[in-house]
Scaffold this active site. Sequence first.
Site, mmCIF file in Angstrom:
data_model
loop_
_atom_site.group_PDB
_atom_site.id
_atom_site.type_symbol
_atom_site.label_atom_id
_atom_site.label_comp_id
_atom_site.label_asym_id
_atom_site.label_seq_id
_atom_site.Cartn_x
_atom_site.Cartn_y
_atom_site.Cartn_z
ATOM 1 N N ASP A 32 -6.468 -8.061 4.510
ATOM 2 C CA ASP A 32 -6.128 -9.149 3.590
ATOM 3 C C ASP A 32 -5.236 -10.216 4.318
ATOM 4 O O ASP A 32 -4.705 -11.099 3.792
ATOM 5 C CB ASP A 32 -4.771 -8.123 2.923
ATOM 6 C CG ASP A 32 -5.203 -7.094 1.988
ATOM 7 O OD1 ASP A 32 -6.230 -7.298 1.580
ATOM 8 O OD2 ASP A 32 -4.472 -6.088 1.908
ATOM 9 N N GLY B 61 -5.847 -3.926 -7.813
ATOM 10 C CA GLY B 61 -6.634 -3.313 -7.751
ATOM 11 C C GLY B 61 -6.494 -1.892 -6.966
ATOM 12 O O GLY B 61 -7.095 -0.942 -7.376
ATOM 13 N N ARG C 293 -13.556 -7.503 -10.909
ATOM 14 C CA ARG C 293 -13.635 -6.828 -9.563
ATOM 15 C C ARG C 293 -14.548 -5.607 -9.795
ATOM 16 O O ARG C 293 -14.557 -5.003 -10.730
ATOM 17 C CB ARG C 293 -12.501 -6.576 -9.016
ATOM 18 C CG ARG C 293 -11.642 -7.845 -8.533
ATOM 19 C CD ARG C 293 -10.221 -7.520 -7.901
ATOM 20 N NE ARG C 293 -10.493 -7.020 -6.692
ATOM 21 C CZ ARG C 293 -9.668 -6.551 -5.939
ATOM 22 N NH1 ARG C 293 -8.339 -6.721 -6.250
ATOM 23 N NH2 ARG C 293 -9.753 -6.132 -4.651
ATOM 24 N N SER D 5 0.815 -1.184 0.083
ATOM 25 C CA SER D 5 -0.075 0.073 -0.042
ATOM 26 C C SER D 5 0.945 1.364 -0.119
ATOM 27 O O SER D 5 0.645 2.071 -0.798
ATOM 28 C CB SER D 5 -0.866 -0.036 1.467
ATOM 29 O OG SER D 5 -1.887 -1.044 1.048
ATOM 30 N N LYS E 204 -12.205 -9.511 -3.365
ATOM 31 C CA LYS E 204 -10.858 -9.421 -3.292
ATOM 32 C C LYS E 204 -10.203 -9.990 -4.595
ATOM 33 O O LYS E 204 -11.059 -10.235 -5.679
ATOM 34 C CB LYS E 204 -10.102 -9.979 -2.178
ATOM 35 C CG LYS E 204 -10.651 -9.307 -0.877
ATOM 36 C CD LYS E 204 -10.180 -7.441 -0.917
ATOM 37 C CE LYS E 204 -10.519 -6.941 0.346
ATOM 38 N NZ LYS E 204 -10.079 -5.538 0.088
ATOM 39 N N ARG F 68 -12.455 -14.509 -1.644
ATOM 40 C CA ARG F 68 -11.492 -15.319 -0.494
ATOM 41 C C ARG F 68 -12.464 -16.071 0.547
ATOM 42 O O ARG F 68 -11.943 -17.132 1.082
ATOM 43 C CB ARG F 68 -10.867 -14.313 0.262
ATOM 44 C CG ARG F 68 -9.577 -13.838 -0.976
ATOM 45 C CD ARG F 68 -8.637 -12.708 -0.232
ATOM 46 N NE ARG F 68 -7.525 -12.604 -0.988
ATOM 47 C CZ ARG F 68 -6.859 -11.299 -0.900
ATOM 48 N NH1 ARG F 68 -6.772 -10.397 0.061
ATOM 49 N NH2 ARG F 68 -5.694 -11.206 -1.901
ATOM 50 N N ARG G 169 1.434 4.382 -3.169
ATOM 51 C CA ARG G 169 1.291 5.670 -2.692
ATOM 52 C C ARG G 169 2.798 6.497 -2.838
ATOM 53 O O ARG G 169 2.545 7.773 -3.316
ATOM 54 C CB ARG G 169 0.750 5.767 -1.290
ATOM 55 C CG ARG G 169 -0.618 5.266 -1.254
ATOM 56 C CD ARG G 169 -1.123 4.834 0.143
ATOM 57 N NE ARG G 169 -2.545 4.590 0.211
ATOM 58 C CZ ARG G 169 -3.062 3.533 0.230
ATOM 59 N NH1 ARG G 169 -2.419 2.591 -0.332
ATOM 60 N NH2 ARG G 169 -4.465 3.502 0.194
HETATM 61 C C1 S3P Z 1 -5.491 -1.442 0.040
HETATM 62 C C2 S3P Z 1 -6.840 -1.520 0.602
HETATM 63 C C3 S3P Z 1 -7.428 -2.584 1.001
HETATM 64 C C4 S3P Z 1 -6.597 -3.829 0.763
HETATM 65 C C5 S3P Z 1 -5.589 -3.790 -0.633
HETATM 66 C C6 S3P Z 1 -4.796 -2.475 -0.487
HETATM 67 C C7 S3P Z 1 -5.025 -0.031 -0.154
HETATM 68 O O1 S3P Z 1 -8.542 -2.761 -0.334
HETATM 69 O O2 S3P Z 1 -7.450 -5.005 0.630
HETATM 70 O O3 S3P Z 1 -4.816 -4.993 -0.588
HETATM 71 O O4 S3P Z 1 -3.859 -0.089 -0.287
HETATM 72 O O5 S3P Z 1 -5.657 0.919 -0.055
HETATM 73 P P1 S3P Z 1 -10.164 -2.169 -0.008
HETATM 74 O O6 S3P Z 1 -9.872 -0.499 -0.052
HETATM 75 O O7 S3P Z 1 -10.875 -2.671 -1.051
HETATM 76 O O8 S3P Z 1 -10.501 -2.679 1.315
#
Ligand code: S3P
Length: 445
Positions: free
Chosen positions: A329, A100, A128, A28, A356, A360, A32
């Site tokens: 996760d 995603g 998704r 994450s 996801k 899952r 960013r």
């Molecule tokens: C993430 C948020 C989560 C997580 C994903 C990473 C992020 O998803 O499951 O692996 O980096 O903001 P959701 O926002 O769909 O909960």
Amino acid sequence: MTSSAPRPLSLSAAGPLRGTVRVPGDKSISHRALMFAGLAVGESRITGLLEGEDVLATAAAMRAMGADIERGGDGVWRVHGVGVGGLLQPRTALEMGNSGTSTRLLMGLIASHPITATFTGDASLSSRPMGRVIDPLSQMGAEFTASPGAKGSKCLPLTMRGICPAVPIEYRLPVASAQVKSAVLLAGLNTPGITRVIEPVPTRDHSERMLRGFGADVSVEQTPEGRIIAIAGEAELRPQQIEVPGDPSSAAFWMVAASIVPGSELTIANVGLNPTRAGLIQALRMMGADITEAQPRTVGGEPVADLIVRHAPLTGIEVPPEIAPSMIDEYPILFVAAALARGRTIARGAEELRVKESDRIATMAAALTAAGAHVEEVPDGLIIDGTDGDPLPGDAQIASKLDHRIAMSMTVAALACTRPLTIDDVAPVGTSYPDFYQTLDAVRR
Ligand code: S3P
């Protein structure tokens, strides 16, 4: 990308796991870091970046929109950004692979730029739901068109047209999602006025922390309605030096592996312990896991420690649903721990798991049942009756469904099976943890 040929793998149990592992950079935070550095004017430097396929998809997309991103031979990533508002029209479709996070956050960035972009992805990502970002970003003025052949009108491949100036909104999150929160905040970066997100249930806060670090005007207020995050638009981001801490979601596999394999003791170095990510440690400790935090420190504005995890008998628990967002996760690997625990684990209130990289809940129910565990699938989670530490029978074929965390979770399950498990495809592990199997070989005794 994960569209590469499937890589099957058969795994058997071995002796205890011992030694020290260093997990890769937080996924994450890595996404960013590249996006925000790509919007800052001047050179940012990033160390510890996760070099997995998902993050490389973000790097490629930011390059396609004008950011200058280079990896030095020293492993340091140097980024020269385009300035907020300066993203360029990409010449070709943005290929998101399995990611995603790349898709939803980049849609947020593009929403307030006057450019058009097409997003494509693999079979998992193309199933998704994107409606969750399309809805708020449309309110801000962006337009979305599904491509012929898409699984639904709100699924990839999608073409979006951003707008400048976009309209600032106040948006209450209908699902607990850091990706949706971040998409709206990132659109707000280049939108005049104040954009607000109301978050009834807290989710990971890396965007808020890092945007502040880059000099954006972000305020967070705790109210009875939830957290209200406000970002002032037309921001100017200043370049930063970023050290990415180790990913707690990757550390999770070692925490459970050491807990369930008798005789194990692993030190997991440099693990990010942001409270919005630390739910698994809480759940495992409730189950009786032996996890010690050593050398607590701050890395890149995030709390970090080394974790020492020793084998311990686990007991089933009712997982508090309110901690679901802070371990969202980690449910697949928690299910593995539950399958080996004494008694029943009830993990409910986690319906988000169905959207996801795979469903899952269904994928783990099928995988653990095939391995011989006692699992009941319910709409919002699993109920698992554990073996009280006895190995699972194994001798099963497991479908990973293009989902890295299923492949890694069932690899850990194989360490606690009498007979081997064969996973049909472990190639998706490269999205978040390219060295996972090398590390496993290094700690198996
Ligand atoms: C993430 C948020 C989560 C997580 C994903 C990473 C992020 O998803 O499951 O692996 O980096 O903001 P959701 O926002 O769909 O909960």
